[in-house]
Structure formats: C-alpha cells, structure tokens
Design an enzyme around this catalytic site. Structure first.
Site, PDB file in Angstrom:
ATOM      1  CG  ASP A 270     -15.693  -3.073  -0.904  1.00 16.19           C
ATOM      2  OD1 ASP A 270     -15.882  -3.154   0.706  1.00 16.19           O
ATOM      3  OD2 ASP A 270     -15.859  -2.055  -0.641  1.00 16.19           O
TER       4      ASP A 270
ATOM      5  CB  SER B 258     -15.379   8.911   7.291  1.00 18.24           C
ATOM      6  OG  SER B 258     -15.334   7.520   7.997  1.00 18.24           O
ATOM      7  CG  ASN B 259     -16.898   5.276   3.527  1.00 16.83           C
ATOM      8  OD1 ASN B 259     -17.706   3.432   3.509  1.00 16.83           O
ATOM      9  ND2 ASN B 259     -15.876   5.102   4.415  1.00 16.83           N
ATOM     10  CG  LEU B 260     -21.474   9.602   2.000  1.00 11.20           C
ATOM     11  CD1 LEU B 260     -22.499   9.800   2.490  1.00 11.20           C
ATOM     12  CD2 LEU B 260     -21.430   8.649   1.350  1.00 11.20           C
ATOM     13  CD  GLN B 261     -12.774  12.810   1.969  1.00 17.49           C
ATOM     14  OE1 GLN B 261     -12.091  11.435   0.963  1.00 17.49           O
ATOM     15  NE2 GLN B 261     -11.578  13.425   1.805  1.00 17.49           N
ATOM     16  NE  ARG B 262     -11.814   8.153   1.106  1.00 18.14           N
ATOM     17  CZ  ARG B 262     -11.804   8.070   2.053  1.00 18.14           C
ATOM     18  NH1 ARG B 262     -13.193   8.708   2.431  1.00 18.14           N
ATOM     19  NH2 ARG B 262     -12.254   7.046   2.813  1.00 18.14           N
TER      20      ARG B 262
ATOM     21  CB  CYS C 219      -6.443   6.704   3.044  1.00 22.10           C
ATOM     22  SG  CYS C 219      -5.722   6.945   2.190  1.00 22.10           S
TER      23      CYS C 219
ATOM     24  CB  CYS D 104      -3.155   5.401  17.480  1.00 25.09           C
ATOM     25  SG  CYS D 104      -3.426   3.481  17.000  1.00 25.09           S
TER      26      CYS D 104
END
Ligand SMILES: [Zn+2]
Length: 405
Positions: free
Chosen positions: A71, A78-82, A197, A363
């Site tokens: 990686d 916004s990554n920490l939700q999953r 996602c 967008c």
C-alpha cells in the site's frame, strides 16, 4: 475440489508457539503439521484497506509466518469507518507502516514485509514472486486485472474480494485449477459505470465478512483442507443476509489463461480502464483529455474559483453537480445545479442545459463529470468543461473547511 497443501511444513514449533496456536493444533484438519505449514507460508495482501484490515489481522493471529503488505496510501479520517487495522492516531501515516505496527502487536512472531509502492506492471511480478499466494484487497479495476494477470503468469492463486454498499463477492482465481478473473469478467466495465466505494459508499462491517472469508480461504489453501472457492463465486447481500455460491468455469477463449492467450506480458491498465487525468496537469484555460474517443476540456479548481469570483458572479457559467444527494450533502460548490449523471446518460439533461451557456460539470473526483461533459460535447454543446479532480480538488485547493470523502 480438494487441493494439496500449498506450503510445506516449517521446522518444529516452540512451546510458546504451541501454546499460542493451541486452538488450531486441536483441530484434526490443522494439527501441529498444519500450524507448521502456516508458519512457513508467505501471503501477500495487496491493499491495507477495508478488506485488507480483517484479512491482515486474522492472518497474523493465525500465525502465517510472512505477511507482505502492499500500500502506498496514507490513512485518512474517512478510512476509519471500516479499515480497522488503523487507529485514530494513524491518520496521515502510511497505511503499510500503520498496519505493520498493528500486526506486530497482534502477533510478534510473524514477519511483516512492507511494500510502500503502488503496484504496477514493472514491479508486480517481482513482488508476487516472493509469496505463495496473493490476497486482493484492492478497490480498483486496473489493479485487479493486473494482479489476476500476474498471478496467471506466475501460477499463483489470487484470493479476491469485492465490496460495494451492502454487497460483497469473493472467489479464488487460480488458472491452474479453475477460472481466472478474466475468464469470468473478460472486460472491465466502462469507466464511471460502476461507482467506487468512495463514490457510492460501503457498509463498514461488510469488509469484515468478505475480508475474513478471504483470510479463511487463504488458510485453507495453505493447509490443503476443505473445498476452496476455486471455480465458485460467493455472492453476499448483507441486507437480506443471503449467501449464494455460483459455479464459474474456465473460458477457453480467456485472453490470459485461455488456449490462445493474447495477454502474455503485463502492461499498466490505467490507460485502458481509467480516464481521470492526474491532478495538476491542467493547462491554463483548460487542458484536453482524450479518452473513449472524445475530447473533454478540463478546468482546474483554482481556475473555476477565479471564474466564479470574477466579474462579481459566475460570468454566466452554469455549474452542474452530477453526484447523488448523499454525496452532495458531504461537500459541494456553492451555486451548483444538481443534474444527475443518469440524466446525461438518458439524454434528459440536454433539455435542462441551455446550448448557449458555458457549463462546468463536477463530481467527486472527475470521472463521472468527464463522462457527462463528453455526452454534452457530443450532443453539440460548444463549451462544456469538466472540473479536474472534482469536488475533492475544490475542497483541497479552494475550500478546505469542507470535509473530504
Ligand atoms: Zn482466464
């Protein structure tokens, strides 16, 4: 389909190892020998994100001796939700570094190898060659096809997973024993047709369901037990809590593993699949990006800000947001009119946009707006531009008080 163990057993386990892995050793199908196979195993996890998080932690806890982490991204809020391998204190750190530290705390007996690179055609074979199997936790089509093709060329199994909103899929692509990814999905979808996602969202806990199935399949392959998901595609819907398994077969015409393969060496698929130009390449006055056969004029966030603020207004520019309402609620650009991408695809948008008014379309990141701009241009509109980098570029360069996503 039963398959032989992928990995030979290591030397004998220490007393500490036997105690740590006792609940494995007690299972007849695993036993002391199976645990020694796990210790000898080398698994490459590509992507320390939603799927990689549970997979990495369970593989480490299971005692997989060498775990590679690929990686080159950094942890974002916004990554920490999953992405549960990372914590709040890791925001801004390299994901590979954060994950390696977490895995060391889960199981210090495991060796973690960091690959802080973006996997591409020049490095993929060399990286994969050092591992027994690949666990694909990526979120984009170019890397997915590249990993598949590299695994076919090297004869390695590719334990794949995919998630979107409430839906998950997983399978093992292994041309030696069954279909590869291209056998089942010969062509990538057109850019922008399948939202990511990042655009459409994903239920965080779905990552646990799919990522841990991938880890379980990796363990089964290493041990040579059970019925691995080779030639079978598992489809999960978390809303109905349904799990379906479809049989998938090898395609003799497959471009990479078929009888007359046309893919015999690797190329970078970004050019084939993705159309978003890198940020910062815009020329003053708009650069031109050619993709899917039509030219699209780009405008940068700073240029747009200048356009909107000069002359005391918008200079007659119509600003169009092609995202859905959920995305618009997170971050937006003042004065934008919402016309969904679907309306461009159906042609309805053409009735809402005056042909004599300059249009700037945006967008999230610039892919969907490019498609909308192309549709408008092909319909004869003389001045349709796409915001390069989307609202994310706007937040970054013009209005950093808004959240990113
Ligand atoms: Zn194939």
């Amino acid at each position: 389909m039963a398959l032989p163990p992928l990995v030979e057993p290591s030397a004998l386990l220490s007393a500490q190892e036997i105690e740590r892995y006792a609940r494995h050793v007690l299972i007849p199908d695993v036993g002391m020998e199976g645990q020694r196979r796990l210790k000898n195993a080398r698994v490459l996890v590509v992507g320390a994100g939603g799927l990689g998080s549970p997979a990495l932690m369970y593989l480490a806890a299971a005692g997989v001796g060498t775990i590679g982490v690929v990686d080159d991204d950094v942890v974002e809020l916004s990554n920490l939700q999953r992405q549960v391998v990372h914590g709040a204190g890791d925001v801004g750190r390299l994901k590979s570094e954060s994950a390696a530290q977490r895995l060391a705390s889960v199981n210090p007996l495991v060796r973690v190898v960091r690959h802080d690179v973006r996997i591409d055609s020049t490095n993929v074979l060399q990286i994969i060659a050092g591992y027994d199997l690949v666990l694909d936790g990526t979120d984009n089509f170019p890397t997915r096809y590249l990993l598949n093709d590299a695994c076919v060329l090297l004869g390695k199994p590719d334990v794949w997973g995919s998630i979107y909103r409430f839906d998950g899929q997983t399978s093992i692509w292994w041309a030696r024993h069954g279909p590869c990814y291209r056998c089942v999905f010969p062509e990538p979808p057109p850019p922008g047709l399948v939202p990511s996602c990042a655009e459409g969202g994903v239920l965080g806990v779905l990552c646990a369901a799919i990522g841990s199935i991938q880890a379980a399949e990796a363990v089964k392959l290493i041990l040579g037990i059970g019925d691995p998901l080779v030639g079978r595609l598992m489809v999960h819907d978390a809303l109905s809590q349904s799990w379906d398994v479809l049989s998938v077969g090898k395609n003799p015409d497959c471009a990479v593993c078929g009888d007359s393969p046309t893919v015999t060496e690797l190329a970078d698929y970004q050019d084939l699949f993705a159309v978003t130009p890198p940020l910062g390449t815009g020329l003053p006055g708009g650069s031109v990006s050619r993709s899917a056969g039509a030219a699209v004029t780009q405008i940068s966030a700073l240029e747009l800000a200048g356009l909107l603020s000069s002359d005391g207004g918008s200079q007659g520019v119509l600003l169009v947001d092609v995202r859905g309402s959920e995305e618009r609620a997170i971050a937006s650009i003042p004065g934008a009119q919402a016309i969904h991408l679907d309306e461009f695809r159906s042609g309805a948008a053409l009735l809402r946009i005056p042909s004599d008014q300059p249009v700037v379309i945006f967008c999230r990141a610039g892919v969907r707006s490019e498609e909308a701009s192309r549709i408008l241009t092909q319909a004869g509109h003389p001045d349709a531009r796409s915001l390069q980098g989307g609202v994310l570029a706007w937040v970054r360069d013009v209005d950093p008080a808004q959240p990113s996503y």
